[in-house]
Design a protein around this motif. Structure first.
Motif, PDB file in Angstrom:
ATOM      1  N   SER A 384      -9.374  -8.172 -30.073  1.00 38.01           N
ATOM      2  CA  SER A 384      -8.552  -8.120 -28.867  1.00 38.01           C
ATOM      3  C   SER A 384      -7.766  -6.821 -28.801  1.00 38.01           C
ATOM      4  O   SER A 384      -7.673  -6.182 -27.734  1.00 38.01           O
ATOM      5  CB  SER A 384      -7.596  -9.316 -28.840  1.00 38.01           C
ATOM      6  N   LEU A 416     -10.180 -12.407 -21.391  1.00 41.87           N
ATOM      7  CA  LEU A 416      -9.589 -13.727 -21.155  1.00 41.87           C
ATOM      8  C   LEU A 416     -10.597 -14.839 -21.434  1.00 41.87           C
ATOM      9  O   LEU A 416     -10.249 -15.882 -21.999  1.00 41.87           O
ATOM     10  CB  LEU A 416      -9.082 -13.815 -19.717  1.00 41.87           C
ATOM     11  N   TRP A 419     -10.850 -15.136 -25.216  1.00 38.85           N
ATOM     12  CA  TRP A 419      -9.706 -15.865 -25.772  1.00 38.85           C
ATOM     13  C   TRP A 419      -9.830 -17.362 -25.512  1.00 38.85           C
ATOM     14  O   TRP A 419      -9.587 -18.188 -26.392  1.00 38.85           O
ATOM     15  CB  TRP A 419      -8.411 -15.347 -25.146  1.00 38.85           C
ATOM     16  N   ARG A 420     -10.212 -17.696 -24.306  1.00 39.53           N
ATOM     17  CA  ARG A 420     -10.296 -19.111 -23.940  1.00 39.53           C
ATOM     18  C   ARG A 420     -11.345 -19.843 -24.774  1.00 39.53           C
ATOM     19  O   ARG A 420     -11.168 -21.015 -25.118  1.00 39.53           O
ATOM     20  CB  ARG A 420     -10.618 -19.230 -22.449  1.00 39.53           C
ATOM     21  N   SER A 425      -7.063 -25.385 -27.402  1.00 37.87           N
ATOM     22  CA  SER A 425      -5.771 -26.068 -27.450  1.00 37.87           C
ATOM     23  C   SER A 425      -5.882 -27.331 -28.286  1.00 37.87           C
ATOM     24  O   SER A 425      -6.860 -28.068 -28.195  1.00 37.87           O
ATOM     25  CB  SER A 425      -5.311 -26.430 -26.036  1.00 37.87           C
ATOM     26  N   VAL A 432      -3.135 -24.050 -21.573  1.00 35.92           N
ATOM     27  CA  VAL A 432      -2.695 -22.740 -21.101  1.00 35.92           C
ATOM     28  C   VAL A 432      -3.079 -22.623 -19.632  1.00 35.92           C
ATOM     29  O   VAL A 432      -4.258 -22.638 -19.278  1.00 35.92           O
ATOM     30  CB  VAL A 432      -3.342 -21.614 -21.916  1.00 35.92           C
ATOM     31  N   HIS A 435      -2.337 -16.917 -17.375  1.00 37.97           N
ATOM     32  CA  HIS A 435      -3.072 -15.921 -18.146  1.00 37.97           C
ATOM     33  C   HIS A 435      -2.164 -15.029 -18.981  1.00 37.97           C
ATOM     34  O   HIS A 435      -2.580 -14.524 -20.028  1.00 37.97           O
ATOM     35  CB  HIS A 435      -3.917 -15.064 -17.200  1.00 37.97           C
ATOM     36  N   TRP A 438      -1.545 -15.902 -22.829  1.00 38.38           N
ATOM     37  CA  TRP A 438      -2.537 -15.751 -23.888  1.00 38.38           C
ATOM     38  C   TRP A 438      -2.109 -14.728 -24.937  1.00 38.38           C
ATOM     39  O   TRP A 438      -2.370 -14.898 -26.128  1.00 38.38           O
ATOM     40  CB  TRP A 438      -3.883 -15.342 -23.280  1.00 38.38           C
ATOM     41  N   ILE A 442      -2.200 -15.515 -28.912  1.00 39.09           N
ATOM     42  CA  ILE A 442      -3.167 -14.857 -29.798  1.00 39.09           C
ATOM     43  C   ILE A 442      -2.459 -14.105 -30.923  1.00 39.09           C
ATOM     44  O   ILE A 442      -2.870 -14.157 -32.087  1.00 39.09           O
ATOM     45  CB  ILE A 442      -4.057 -13.887 -28.995  1.00 39.09           C
ATOM     46  N   GLY A 491      -3.433 -11.216 -16.435  1.00 36.87           N
ATOM     47  CA  GLY A 491      -2.689 -11.470 -17.661  1.00 36.87           C
ATOM     48  C   GLY A 491      -1.905 -10.304 -18.211  1.00 36.87           C
ATOM     49  O   GLY A 491      -1.713 -10.210 -19.421  1.00 36.87           O
TER      50      GLY A 491
END
Length: 761
Positions: A384, A416, A419-420, A425, A432, A435, A438, A442, A491
């Motif tokens: 990231s 994004l 990350w998702r 979760s 979440v 945005h 995040w 992270i 985000g």
């Protein structure tokens, strides 16, 4: 006889006792017997055979039982107490250890001059008469891995010694290195050569007295073109992913050794005004590395390459920290960073991230088995950060919004999604829905990476904002709304990011103070930039706070305080998002800051307000989860403002200074004034007059129509910044702050004034 003399020599060198006998005597003791020739006796021949087979054996030794190979530390620590019953292999290990020790002591200014001169004489004889460098090189190819490792260390020490003391490069070692690297891939054993070169570079960089530029150039210039060619060969022309499916092969050793060398070359780059080609090749041809990361090679290699890329994108930050901002002054660095950024963003927009299956998170306390269902957070953060820093560098070159908008939207969309897919979760956590959240989710476990990422997105936001105003001047309300929507959708709205982070740390100003004191993060740079933006963009900040109050359930999320007759009290630093309890009828308000807790309750039929200022936070479902209060720091005794015995509960994530000065800083920074409780009541709680018949809750969910809804997010965030300002001022007055915070205090004071002017009580 020889082993006892070596033992005595080891003791003398270890303690620093001068070597009394002539240099030839010690030279004969340190001479390695590794050659099998007619002139040498059977003991030397037998030593050679035992040295190559006495440890980890080669594949031909099918009838020899496994031998236990001692570690280097085991060998070193036991040499002084050896008995005489030792194999030639162990004698050789002692000789190699002595060579490395003597080289280190010969370079040290703490060693007496006469002793250093003696060591220099011994090394001169070993190199000139005994050809010790050639013998060490022959040992590099031993199937005994411990002998090979120790020979590499000793050879690196000798090469460094000659570079530093004689300003000369060992020709024997240079010839061997050139021949080995040029012989790849026909010659498959290159790991030992790479290890030795890496050790030499690291030893030079560790020297605090040495002028490194000249020595590094003398070392690397003859190898420059060969190393560039080797980069192309091992990573592209002769790369075969089938050779790297296991981390325990000869090819794996070669690749790991080369990754370590690339890291050392990257670290050495800062020492040269004009970097060599071998120090730039990773930036200019990073596409080879990106292709390997998405290939079928073993996860270990992918992880090492990803961590290497992270060091590349953070290289500028380290250079700036050491020698000031040289990014625009150094054309080669500018060019290299842009080349790396272009290559990274190109593959990211081609769904490169989706081709990287992250390994499972290691369960360190539970053994070597991975934790099921949890992605490798270290690699997730590193990938990231690589993408975010690449976006930052790319935008520094862009002159118009149109040049960068498409790439940015595409890259952030891919990020994004990445990350998702990898940060699921848990059943206990909230989903979440924003945005901008995040980033804190992270990076919350890694402070330095988090603030690098936040700074990158802040710089991107500022660049976009500047380009928009340069192009259009005054923007219409619709254009502003579209712009704000875009920042949230991608985000990178800086106000959202900052507020979500404050929420994760329970609006605790002492955590921010930790970051400011620490030299391990770029939080100071980030905070200065953000406060400048906040002073000019206050209305947007208030709008974001109100948006988060409404959309994130803040106004419906204040946990109730249980009646006084119950033993346990709930903690008001609980997550504003996780708490969903309905307010109890007898409760008027429950609110806590990071340090002082106020509880207001009403008895049945009583209109008087009872105040308690000693609520203890015991709820285990607080916002920070695993972050717990480590220590209770009492208020400073000689503080200008007394605290009436109130304790300051401090959550410290990292402690940059481990001494009494640090404790004084924290004690002083955590001491607050008495009138904060009164401020809290006047600013937050619109108390009813003494004739009111109905109790109401803090939030807008109360039944009474005349209860004023509270903007909790705005209050807590501004209160956190005010507390930070007071703590810094207190430390500055007592000369405990590690640097001059005057500029920072001016920014905090300006934000406070803007807040009071825009939001009068």
């Amino acid at each position: 006889m020889k082993i006892s003399l070596l033992q005595q020599m080891y003791k003398d060198v270890l303690v620093g006792i001068p070597l009394a006998k002539e240099s030839h005597h010690y030279t004969s003791l340190l001479n390695l017997c590794v050659e099998q020739s007619p002139e040498r006796d059977d003991s030397c021949n037998r030593m050679h055979l035992l040295s190559t087979n006495g440890g980890i054996r080669s594949h031909q030794d099918t009838d020899m039982p496994d031998a236990v190979v001692p570690t280097t530390d085991d060998v070193s620590n036991s040499f002084a107490n050896m008995s005489s019953a030792f194999s030639p292999r162990e004698v050789m290990l002692l000789q190699l250890t002595l060579i490395k020790m003597m080289a280190a002591k010969a370079e040290s200014q703490e060693t007496e001059f006469n002793t250093r001169q003696k060591y220099r004489e011994i090394f001169a004889l070993l190199l000139k008469e005994e050809k010790i460098d050639s013998k060490l090189i022959s040992l590099l190819g031993s199937y005994d891995q411990l002998l090979s490792h120790m020979a590499s260390k000793s050879l690196a020490s000798l090469v460094c010694f000659q570079l530093k003391e004689e300003d000369a490069l060992n020709v024997t070692w240079l010839t061997f290195s050139l021949k080995t690297l040029l012989g790849f891939p026909v010659n498959t054993r290159v790991a030992e050569c790479l290890w030795t070169l890496t050790t030499i570079i690291k030893d030079i960089l560790k020297d605090e007295v040495l002028t490194k530029a000249g020595i590094l150039k003398k070392l690397l210039a003859p190898l420059d073109a060969v190393l560039e060619g080797f980069y192309n060969s091992i990573l592209f022309h002769h790369f075969d992913s089938h050779h790297y499916t296991s981390p325990y092969s000869e090819a794996a050793n070669n690749l790991i050794g080369f990754i370590d060398l690339l890291e050392a070359l990257l670290a050495s780059r800062i020492e040269l005004e004009l970097p060599l080609g071998c120090q730039r090749v990773l930036f200019l041809k990073v596409s080879y590395v990106l292709n390997l990361i998405s290939s079928s090679i073993h996860y270990l290699f992918k992880k090492k390459f990803i961590m290497l890329l992270k060091k590349c994108v953070l290289y500028k930050s380290r250079e700036d920290a050491k020698s000031g901002s040289l990014f625009l002054q150094n054309p080669s660095l500018h060019e290299d960073m842009l080349a790396l950024s272009d290559a990274v963003l190109r593959v990211v927009n081609l769904t490169w991230l989706n081709q990287i299956p992250l390994g499972e998170k290691a369960s360190y306390f539970g053994g070597s088995e991975a934790a099921p269902g949890a992605s490798d957070q270290t690699v997730l953060r590193a990938l990231s950060l690589v993408v975010l820093k690449a976006l930052e560098f790319k935008f520094q070159k862009s002159a118009t919004e149109a040049e960068i908008e498409g790439d940015f939207q595409s890259s952030m969309s891919q990020l994004l999604t990445f990350w998702r897919s990898h940060l699921k979760s848990s059943p206990q956590s909230h989903p979440v829905v924003h945005h901008c959240e995040w980033l804190s989710l992270i990076f919350i476990e890694q402070d330095d990476d988090m603030w690098e990422a936040a700074k990158a997105l802040l710089l991107i936001y500022l660049k976009f904002d500047r380009l928009r105003h340069d192009a259009a001047g005054n923007l219409s309300q619709k254009e502003e709304e579209t712009w704000n929507f875009r920042t949230h959708a991608s985000g990178y709205n800086p106000h959202c990011i900052f507020l979500f982070f404050l929420e994760k740390i329970a609006f605790d100003s002492t955590v921010l103070l930790d970051f400011l004191i620490s030299s391990e993060t770029c939080f100071l740079e980030y905070l200065v930039r953000y406060l400048k933006l906040l002073g000019k963009d206050w209305h947007q900040f208030v709008d974001v706070c109100n948006h988060l109050n409404t959309k994130h359930g803040t106004s419906q999320s204040i946990s109730p305080v249980k009646p006084p007759h119950q033993e346990k009290q709930s903690c008001m630093t609980e997550s504003l998002k996780n708490a969903c309890c309905e307010p109890e009828p007898q409760t008027l308000i429950s609110l806590a800051s990071s340090h002082n807790y106020l509880v207001f309750t009403t008895e049945q039929g009583d209109n008087e307000v009872a105040e308690s200022n000693s609520l203890i936070c015991t709820d285990s479902t607080s916002l920070l989860g695993p972050r717990q209060s480590l220590v209770n720091y009492d208020s400073s005794e000689d503080s200008e403002l007394e605290s009436d015995g109130k304790e300051c509960l401090v959550n410290t994530k990292q402690v940059p200074l481990n001494n009494e000065e640090e404790m004084r800083i924290r004690e002083t920074g955590c001491s607050y004034a008495d009138d904060e409780q009164n401020t809290l009541k006047s600013e937050v709680l619109p108390l009813k007059r003494k004739g009111s018949s109905t109790s109401s809750c803090l939030t807008s969910t109360a039944s009474s129509d005349n209860t004023i809804p509270l903007r909790i997010m705005l209050y807590k965030s501004t209160k956190c910044l005010e507390e930070l300002q007071k703590a810094i001022s207190r430390l500055q007055r007592r000369n405990l702050f590690p640097y001059n915070p005057s500029a920072l205090l001016k920014l905090l004071s300006h934000v406070e004034n803007v807040s009071k002017n825009m939001n009068p009580q």
